[in-house]
Design a protein around this motif. Structure first.
Motif, PDB file in Angstrom:
ATOM      1  N   LEU A 321      46.830  57.305  36.199  1.00  0.00           N
ATOM      2  CA  LEU A 321      47.418  55.966  36.906  1.00  0.00           C
ATOM      3  C   LEU A 321      46.963  54.520  36.153  1.00  0.00           C
ATOM      4  CD1 LEU A 321      48.069  57.311  40.275  1.00  0.00           C
ATOM      5  CD2 LEU A 321      49.695  56.064  38.804  1.00  0.00           C
ATOM      6  N   ILE A 322      45.690  54.803  36.028  1.00  0.00           N
ATOM      7  CA  ILE A 322      45.196  53.644  35.410  1.00  0.00           C
ATOM      8  C   ILE A 322      45.513  53.319  33.972  1.00  0.00           C
ATOM      9  CG2 ILE A 322      42.995  52.640  34.349  1.00  0.00           C
ATOM     10  CD1 ILE A 322      41.454  54.259  36.644  1.00  0.00           C
ATOM     11  N   GLU A 323      45.824  54.463  33.154  1.00  0.00           N
ATOM     12  CA  GLU A 323      46.293  54.464  31.942  1.00  0.00           C
ATOM     13  C   GLU A 323      47.633  53.805  31.871  1.00  0.00           C
ATOM     14  OE1 GLU A 323      45.020  57.849  29.487  1.00  0.00           O
ATOM     15  OE2 GLU A 323      46.785  57.614  28.226  1.00  0.00           O
ATOM     16  N   ALA A 324      48.538  54.206  32.756  1.00  0.00           N
ATOM     17  CA  ALA A 324      49.835  53.925  32.897  1.00  0.00           C
ATOM     18  C   ALA A 324      50.098  52.481  33.123  1.00  0.00           C
ATOM     19  CB  ALA A 324      50.744  54.637  33.924  1.00  0.00           C
ATOM     20  N   LYS A 325      49.046  52.083  34.115  1.00  0.00           N
ATOM     21  CA  LYS A 325      49.249  50.756  34.444  1.00  0.00           C
ATOM     22  C   LYS A 325      48.948  49.703  33.371  1.00  0.00           C
ATOM     23  CE  LYS A 325      48.596  47.273  37.621  1.00  0.00           C
ATOM     24  NZ  LYS A 325      47.760  46.173  36.736  1.00  0.00           N
ATOM     25  N   ALA A 409      41.475  43.405  49.155  1.00  0.00           N
ATOM     26  CA  ALA A 409      40.353  42.456  50.117  1.00  0.00           C
ATOM     27  C   ALA A 409      39.660  41.477  49.212  1.00  0.00           C
ATOM     28  CB  ALA A 409      39.261  43.357  50.389  1.00  0.00           C
ATOM     29  N   ILE A 410      40.657  40.615  48.524  1.00  0.00           N
ATOM     30  CA  ILE A 410      40.027  39.577  47.684  1.00  0.00           C
ATOM     31  C   ILE A 410      40.794  38.340  48.066  1.00  0.00           C
ATOM     32  CG2 ILE A 410      40.334  38.863  45.368  1.00  0.00           C
ATOM     33  CD1 ILE A 410      39.474  41.571  44.409  1.00  0.00           C
ATOM     34  N   ILE A 446      36.223  41.776  39.915  1.00  0.00           N
ATOM     35  CA  ILE A 446      37.184  41.129  39.146  1.00  0.00           C
ATOM     36  C   ILE A 446      36.920  40.882  37.820  1.00  0.00           C
ATOM     37  CG2 ILE A 446      38.219  38.765  39.268  1.00  0.00           C
ATOM     38  CD1 ILE A 446      38.865  39.928  41.734  1.00  0.00           C
ATOM     39  N   GLY A 447      37.768  41.177  36.974  1.00  0.00           N
ATOM     40  CA  GLY A 447      37.411  40.984  35.355  1.00  0.00           C
ATOM     41  C   GLY A 447      38.212  39.926  34.801  1.00  0.00           C
ATOM     42  N   LEU A 448      37.680  39.207  33.934  1.00  0.00           N
ATOM     43  CA  LEU A 448      38.192  37.912  33.379  1.00  0.00           C
ATOM     44  C   LEU A 448      38.602  38.207  31.950  1.00  0.00           C
ATOM     45  CD1 LEU A 448      35.754  35.217  34.510  1.00  0.00           C
ATOM     46  CD2 LEU A 448      37.823  36.143  35.803  1.00  0.00           C
ATOM     47  N   LYS A 449      39.651  37.285  31.646  1.00  0.00           N
ATOM     48  CA  LYS A 449      40.257  37.283  30.423  1.00  0.00           C
ATOM     49  C   LYS A 449      40.184  35.712  30.013  1.00  0.00           C
ATOM     50  CE  LYS A 449      43.384  40.953  30.647  1.00  0.00           C
ATOM     51  NZ  LYS A 449      44.631  41.560  30.374  1.00  0.00           N
ATOM     52  N   ASP A 450      39.819  35.541  28.872  1.00  0.00           N
ATOM     53  CA  ASP A 450      39.849  34.227  28.302  1.00  0.00           C
ATOM     54  C   ASP A 450      40.928  34.126  27.223  1.00  0.00           C
ATOM     55  OD1 ASP A 450      38.222  33.131  30.266  1.00  0.00           O
ATOM     56  OD2 ASP A 450      36.346  33.562  28.478  1.00  0.00           O
ATOM     57  N   ALA A 451      42.059  33.436  27.325  1.00  0.00           N
ATOM     58  CA  ALA A 451      42.949  33.576  26.134  1.00  0.00           C
ATOM     59  C   ALA A 451      43.189  31.994  25.828  1.00  0.00           C
ATOM     60  CB  ALA A 451      44.183  34.256  26.568  1.00  0.00           C
ATOM     61  N   VAL A 465      42.036  43.002  39.216  1.00  0.00           N
ATOM     62  CA  VAL A 465      41.257  43.615  39.787  1.00  0.00           C
ATOM     63  C   VAL A 465      40.643  44.796  38.957  1.00  0.00           C
ATOM     64  CG1 VAL A 465      40.909  44.908  41.845  1.00  0.00           C
ATOM     65  CG2 VAL A 465      42.239  43.041  41.808  1.00  0.00           C
ATOM     66  N   LYS A 466      39.591  45.039  38.722  1.00  0.00           N
ATOM     67  CA  LYS A 466      39.092  46.352  38.043  1.00  0.00           C
ATOM     68  C   LYS A 466      39.038  47.539  38.641  1.00  0.00           C
ATOM     69  CE  LYS A 466      37.926  44.549  33.987  1.00  0.00           C
ATOM     70  NZ  LYS A 466      38.674  44.946  32.779  1.00  0.00           N
ATOM     71  N   ARG A 467      39.438  48.673  38.325  1.00  0.00           N
ATOM     72  CA  ARG A 467      39.468  49.721  38.910  1.00  0.00           C
ATOM     73  C   ARG A 467      38.435  50.729  38.280  1.00  0.00           C
ATOM     74  NH1 ARG A 467      44.294  50.661  42.099  1.00  0.00           N
ATOM     75  NH2 ARG A 467      45.780  49.128  41.726  1.00  0.00           N
TER      76      ARG A 467
END
Length: 467
Positions: A321-325, A409-410, A446-451, A465-467
């Motif tokens: 599921l993680i991979e698919a998401k 829960a965030i 929480i994971g961040l991405k700077d683009a 949200v990191k799993r």
RNA sequence: GGCCACGUGGCGGAGUGGUUACGCAACGGUCUGCAAAACCGUGUACCCCGGUUCAAUUCCGGGCGUGGCCUCCA
């Protein structure tokens, strides 16, 4: 390239030839509505939705009839209703609604018709119903009455067992069940049975005075016959239904209607395990569609399901599921501004036409992803169109990104505030503070991405949200 | 006990009698203040034992393992 489907009846792949290309007809066994549908129930729903879409593509959207029933009369339903102390109708109504909500969230098309078993016991109109089928079976000498039951006489059908590929002798030798004393043959099965007080009951056929209710298999024979005709193209379901359910459907329909086949092609999806183990309530790994949808978007569930070929045993895992998401996150990102209505990828179409080889179709989508990532606009448009043929990438990218788990829960406002604070620190080149804030967010999951915005060169920070 | 599937690299999972699956993870690189993400590149496989064949992961036989059906079940 023509559509090729594996036919359980002949045990090989065959080119598909519809009886009437103007109306291709498919029947799939739907749920018995007494409880939430589980992930195993989702497999045929998803798999045959892909086939439905493919057939609509090949023959035209208006030239395919897909019937999937709701079984709302069954002893398990009676038992559950009694257990809960609610009327049967209330339980089946509620469960049907749950099922509809679940499959809608999975992003599958509604079937053309969704008959309920109780509507086909005795009809006022002239359509085929269960009682009429049973009467005909009795008249033709394929069924008999015994102790207020109507039983199908298996010995009256020379090629009974053809679908499941077993002979009567084999079945009788292997049988471990006690045979009811009123049966003529041990494999004879119930078409109609008497109801006790409190059980649902209808006036019985074949001159039986006691009111009763249908056996399990007869409903599909009646509904398929009424809605799709005496012989139709495709009949699908889980592999566990091959025997006895489908075998008995075939026996009833063919013997009552005098046809040599019920459906030309019989398709069966494989079984599913959960995290490498058999799914069972006692093991505590019983996964309902409803529960999964609290944590995962429907399309992620669908992609995870389609990454295994439908006839193969499948292993349902969180990792999958993680991979698919993540795959879908990426695809949605790349197709955000892709044109609509692009031509379909030939490799995807070819893979699907080869007995629904969805893993291979997905590989072709990955190839398009790769091209699209290099900036090829047509590839992105083709990716979107081709994925949609499988019922994927149906949302717009904004809606996909806005999806959140039900029980998240965030505090999103707080997250945004922290990100703003971090960006302020970065602008001031206070990287120590910026990293401290990022670590704090990581601790919150929480994971961040700077683009960089390609147009303005401005840094845009997104989070997930990191799993 | 009878019948039937399946067994592929660290994981998931296609496919084929001789040639790259694909994805994830791993590793190296680019990018980045550093990361993450993204992009580029790299490695690793066909349950065991026989047989057929010039050649088998692919066909045949046996074994082992897992699962399904025979009883409600997707």
């Amino acid at each position: 390239m023509t559509l090729t489907l594996y036919n359980t009846l002949t045990r090989r792949k065959e080119p598909f030839q519809p009886i009437d290309a103007g109306n291709v007809r498919m029947y799939v066994c739907g749920p018995t509505v007494y409880d939430y549908a589980h992930i195993g129930n989702a497999r045929p729903v998803i798999v045959f939705d892909v086939l439905f879409r493919l057939l609509r593509h090949l023959y035209g959207a208006g030239h395919v009839t897909y019937a999937r029933n709701i079984t709302d009369v069954e002893d398990k339903i009676n038992a559950r209703a009694a257990e809960e102390g609610v009327p049967i109708g209330e339980l089946t109504e509620r469960t049907t609604k749950q099922f509809h909500a679940d499959v809608a969230a999975l992003g599958v098309l509604p079937p053309t018709v969704e008959p309920r078993a109780t509507e086909y016991i005795r009809r006022r109109d002239s359509k085929l119903d269960m009682v009429r089928l049973i009467e005909r079976l009795v008249q033709r000498g394929h069924a008999y009455v015994a102790q207020d039951h109507v039983l199908f006489d298996v010995a009256s059908m020379p090629d009974y067992g053809r679908l499941s590929n077993r002979s009567l002798e084999e079945m009788e030798a292997g049988a471990r069940v006690e045979v009811a004393p009123y049966k003529k043959g041990p494999m004879d099965f119930v078409l109609w049975k008497p109801s006790k007080a409190g059980e649902p009951a209808w006036p019985s056929p074949a001159g039986i005075a006691t009111p009763g209710r249908p056996g399990w298999h007869i409903e599909c024979s009646a509904m398929a016959g009424a809605l799709l005709g005496e012989v139709f193209d495709i009949h699908g379901g889980g592999i566990d239904l091959v025997f006895p359910h489908h075998e008995n459907e075939i026996a009833q329909s063919r013997c009552a209607l005098g046809t040599s086949v019920m459906a030309n092609v019989w398709m069966h999806n494989g079984f599913l395990q959960v995290e490498g183990e058999k799914m069972s309530k006692s093991l505590g790994n019983f996964v309902t569609i409803h529960d999964l949808l609290q944590e995962w978007p429907g399309e992620a569930i669908k992609l995870a399901m389609l990454s295994t070929h439908y006839r193969q045993p499948a292993n349902w895992t969180e990792k999958g599921l993680i991979e698919a998401k993540r795959t879908l996150d990426h695809w949605y990102e790349l197709t955000a501004d892709a044109a609509e209505g692009a031509p379909l990828c030939a490799d995807v179409l070819q893979a699907l036409q080869d007995d629904l080889n969805t893993p291979q179709a997905i590989a072709a989508l990955h190839a398009l992803r790769s091209e699209a990532a290099k900036g090829a606009k047509p590839a992105a448009a083709c990716l979107k169109a081709s994925a949609r043929l499988m019922g994927l990438l149906q949302l717009d990218t904004g809606a996909w990104k806005a999806w959140r788990p039900a029980a998240l829960a965030i505090d999103e406002g707080k997250v945004e505030a922290l990100i703003a604070a971090r960006n302020a620190a970065r602008t001031a080149r206070d990287f120590k503070e910026a990293d401290r804030i990022r670590d704090a967010l990581t601790a919150m999951g929480i994971g961040l991405k700077d683009a960089k915005d390609p147009a303005t060169g401005e840094i845009v920070t997104t989070w997930e949200v990191k799993r």
